[in-house]
Write a protein that holds these residues in place. Sequence first.
Motif, PDB file in Angstrom:
ATOM      1  N   SER A 113      19.360  16.525 -16.072  1.00 53.81           N
ATOM      2  CA  SER A 113      18.412  17.074 -17.038  1.00 53.81           C
ATOM      3  C   SER A 113      18.864  18.471 -17.474  1.00 53.81           C
ATOM      4  CB  SER A 113      17.011  17.156 -16.428  1.00 53.81           C
ATOM      5  OG  SER A 113      16.981  18.144 -15.404  1.00 53.81           O
ATOM      6  N   TYR A 114      18.322  18.900 -18.574  1.00 51.42           N
ATOM      7  CA  TYR A 114      18.590  20.272 -19.039  1.00 51.42           C
ATOM      8  C   TYR A 114      18.178  21.276 -17.972  1.00 51.42           C
ATOM      9  CZ  TYR A 114      18.019  24.636 -21.682  1.00 51.42           C
ATOM     10  OH  TYR A 114      18.076  25.941 -22.107  1.00 51.42           O
ATOM     11  N   ASN A 115      17.027  21.038 -17.319  1.00 46.29           N
ATOM     12  CA  ASN A 115      16.567  21.936 -16.245  1.00 46.29           C
ATOM     13  C   ASN A 115      17.607  22.035 -15.132  1.00 46.29           C
ATOM     14  OD1 ASN A 115      14.189  22.308 -17.609  1.00 46.29           O
ATOM     15  ND2 ASN A 115      12.960  20.941 -16.323  1.00 46.29           N
ATOM     16  N   GLU A 116      18.144  20.871 -14.721  1.00 43.71           N
ATOM     17  CA  GLU A 116      19.173  20.864 -13.676  1.00 43.71           C
ATOM     18  C   GLU A 116      20.426  21.591 -14.152  1.00 43.71           C
ATOM     19  OE1 GLU A 116      18.625  16.730 -11.239  1.00 43.71           O
ATOM     20  OE2 GLU A 116      19.096  16.549 -13.380  1.00 43.71           O
TER      21      GLU A 116
ATOM     22  N   GLY B  62      32.513  16.735 -11.440  1.00 43.15           N
ATOM     23  CA  GLY B  62      33.703  15.986 -11.041  1.00 43.15           C
ATOM     24  C   GLY B  62      34.600  15.548 -12.175  1.00 43.15           C
ATOM     25  N   GLU B  63      34.582  16.291 -13.297  1.00 38.51           N
ATOM     26  CA  GLU B  63      35.436  15.993 -14.448  1.00 38.51           C
ATOM     27  C   GLU B  63      35.200  14.573 -14.973  1.00 38.51           C
ATOM     28  OE1 GLU B  63      37.173  17.862 -16.252  1.00 38.51           O
ATOM     29  OE2 GLU B  63      37.501  19.676 -15.103  1.00 38.51           O
ATOM     30  N   VAL B  64      33.937  14.199 -15.034  1.00 42.62           N
ATOM     31  CA  VAL B  64      33.554  12.920 -15.632  1.00 42.62           C
ATOM     32  C   VAL B  64      32.557  13.203 -16.752  1.00 42.62           C
ATOM     33  CG1 VAL B  64      33.934  11.596 -13.524  1.00 42.62           C
ATOM     34  CG2 VAL B  64      31.676  12.576 -13.975  1.00 42.62           C
ATOM     35  N   PRO B  65      32.410  12.286 -17.714  1.00 44.68           N
ATOM     36  CA  PRO B  65      31.419  12.499 -18.777  1.00 44.68           C
ATOM     37  C   PRO B  65      30.019  12.656 -18.218  1.00 44.68           C
ATOM     38  CG  PRO B  65      32.952  10.773 -19.411  1.00 44.68           C
ATOM     39  CD  PRO B  65      33.235  11.084 -17.973  1.00 44.68           C
ATOM     40  N   VAL B  66      29.254  13.558 -18.820  1.00 41.54           N
ATOM     41  CA  VAL B  66      27.918  13.906 -18.316  1.00 41.54           C
ATOM     42  C   VAL B  66      26.898  13.834 -19.458  1.00 41.54           C
ATOM     43  CG1 VAL B  66      26.499  15.689 -17.235  1.00 41.54           C
ATOM     44  CG2 VAL B  66      28.909  15.455 -16.586  1.00 41.54           C
ATOM     45  N   PHE B  67      25.808  13.095 -19.234  1.00 41.12           N
ATOM     46  CA  PHE B  67      24.677  13.117 -20.145  1.00 41.12           C
ATOM     47  C   PHE B  67      23.716  14.225 -19.709  1.00 41.12           C
ATOM     48  CE2 PHE B  67      25.692   8.474 -20.513  1.00 41.12           C
ATOM     49  CZ  PHE B  67      25.953   8.455 -21.881  1.00 41.12           C
TER      50      PHE B  67
ATOM     51  N   VAL C  25      19.447  13.978 -25.959  1.00 41.68           N
ATOM     52  CA  VAL C  25      20.582  13.814 -25.054  1.00 41.68           C
ATOM     53  C   VAL C  25      21.860  14.280 -25.737  1.00 41.68           C
ATOM     54  CG1 VAL C  25      20.896  11.409 -25.801  1.00 41.68           C
ATOM     55  CG2 VAL C  25      21.915  12.178 -23.649  1.00 41.68           C
ATOM     56  N   ASP C  26      22.725  14.939 -24.966  1.00 40.09           N
ATOM     57  CA  ASP C  26      24.089  15.261 -25.383  1.00 40.09           C
ATOM     58  C   ASP C  26      25.044  14.678 -24.360  1.00 40.09           C
ATOM     59  OD1 ASP C  26      23.342  16.680 -27.636  1.00 40.09           O
ATOM     60  OD2 ASP C  26      23.399  18.625 -26.640  1.00 40.09           O
ATOM     61  N   LEU C  27      26.135  14.081 -24.836  1.00 40.09           N
ATOM     62  CA  LEU C  27      27.182  13.596 -23.936  1.00 40.09           C
ATOM     63  C   LEU C  27      28.305  14.616 -23.920  1.00 40.09           C
ATOM     64  CD1 LEU C  27      28.556  11.481 -22.150  1.00 40.09           C
ATOM     65  CD2 LEU C  27      29.387  10.354 -24.242  1.00 40.09           C
ATOM     66  N   LEU C  28      28.576  15.166 -22.737  1.00 43.54           N
ATOM     67  CA  LEU C  28      29.636  16.156 -22.561  1.00 43.54           C
ATOM     68  C   LEU C  28      30.838  15.487 -21.904  1.00 43.54           C
ATOM     69  CD1 LEU C  28      27.455  19.038 -21.026  1.00 43.54           C
ATOM     70  CD2 LEU C  28      27.695  18.364 -23.442  1.00 43.54           C
ATOM     71  N   VAL C  29      32.051  15.795 -22.397  1.00 44.46           N
ATOM     72  CA  VAL C  29      33.260  15.196 -21.833  1.00 44.46           C
ATOM     73  C   VAL C  29      34.261  16.299 -21.489  1.00 44.46           C
ATOM     74  CG1 VAL C  29      32.979  13.006 -23.047  1.00 44.46           C
ATOM     75  CG2 VAL C  29      34.271  14.849 -24.127  1.00 44.46           C
TER      76      VAL C  29
END
Length: 496
Positions: free
Chosen positions: A341-344, A379-384, A411-415
Amino acid sequence: MLGARGGWRALRRCPSSIFSSSSSSSSSSSSSLPREQRVPAARLRVRQALGAREAAGEVQVQGWVRSVRSQKEVLFLHINDGSSLESLQVVADPSMDSRDLTFGSAVEVRGKLVKSPHKMQNVELKAESIRVVGPCDALSFPLKAKERHPLEYVRQFPHLRCRSNALGALLRIRSEATAAIHSFFQDNGYVHIHTPIITSNDCEGAGELFQIETSNETQESAEKNHFFNVPAFLTVSGQLHLEVMAGAFTHVFTFGPTFRAENSQSRRHLAEFYMVEAELSFTESLQDITQVMEDLFKTATSAVFSRCPRDVELFHKYVAPAQKTKGRLEQMLKNKFVTISYNEAVEILKQASQTFAFKPEWGCDLQREHEKYLVQHCGEVPVFVINYPYDLKPFYMRDNEDGPQRTVAAVDLLVPGIGELCGGSLREERLPFLESRLQRLGLSDAYQWYLDLRKFGSVPHGGFGMGFERYLQYILGVDNIKDVIPFPRFPHSCLL
């Protein structure tokens, strides 16, 4: 143009006389005949010829010379027509050599595919005639034989750079990725919508716009009417038009050019780029949206790796070897993406040992440095990253109604190495919520049509967009996004 199967069917239908061997003298006389009197030969692309498993009858291959090596008893050519990274070896009599047969020249070669003694290829083309269609001055041609030109060099020649190995590979990858994306949506029941490029809506919050005027509008007084009677812009997103269509079709997508007018010439910025966007009706879960995003990414990437292995390898081995992109992507395709989450995300950033140029605080947008750190942390993996602050996002995102720290279902997907790749949300389908927010923003009149969508058969729905060039930049490990587009805008004015 014949397909691979069509090409070989044509070979089988050729008269038996075509498959008989001929002397060099008969070859010369054949090449001197008027074109309309020559025996027709099956035309093959280089990729088709390289895929042959056995010798065949007379064929014709057209392309550009990649290398010329003339020896006392034999002439070797390598020709390429853009259909593959590999070139086809042509073996010919030295008498067929000429002053116009140089690196870069366009040729038409007729002959027979024969078994090659070379371990790296199944067949080679034994030439019976070679015709130089377009000569090339190899001395002044900016690209040189057997040189691996860096992307910085070929960037100086936007009109010629597609003839380099790297850009040729890139364009084949773009083509296959485009086909894979369309196939993914079609296989999953989506309707393809052509959304307008010229539009009067600014898709609130999507970015700075290019306004369209006629050549003489800027010289006229402000009182005169616009060409379209209202201000018109180049689109920044097809989302709002897709939402219209999502009221009639449950699943829709578009894939077309979009434009952003941010005044930046950085390695991450494009004024014109392609966007993949989708809308899904009858969905109340943000997880439904993230699942489609993940499936699209993995399906398209797997297809590109499968269909363009040598092209992808060129980038991973020579263009971006330090990125270790291949291993990271192969691992990513096997695992689920991470969701926080954005909070996290804000708490992770606050506890980080490194110092950020932009201090992370709840209610502030995530900067690229924050996005890169979050990906590293996970861990260098894609993150929502989901559920952003209400005040950060546009009016159309669904209110989560979650207390004092109000959020929306975004949601944003970060890579890795890139940051944000995709962005999406559930859309606000509840009329009272949407009316209230538009009124506060002073947008009620401009978006009355949008409110109508909520009055007549509204359903819970959501969608997302993915920047196509940014996707290619990520899977290929390219540092400068301008190296994944066919036509850079500078320096040649003819290509602006």
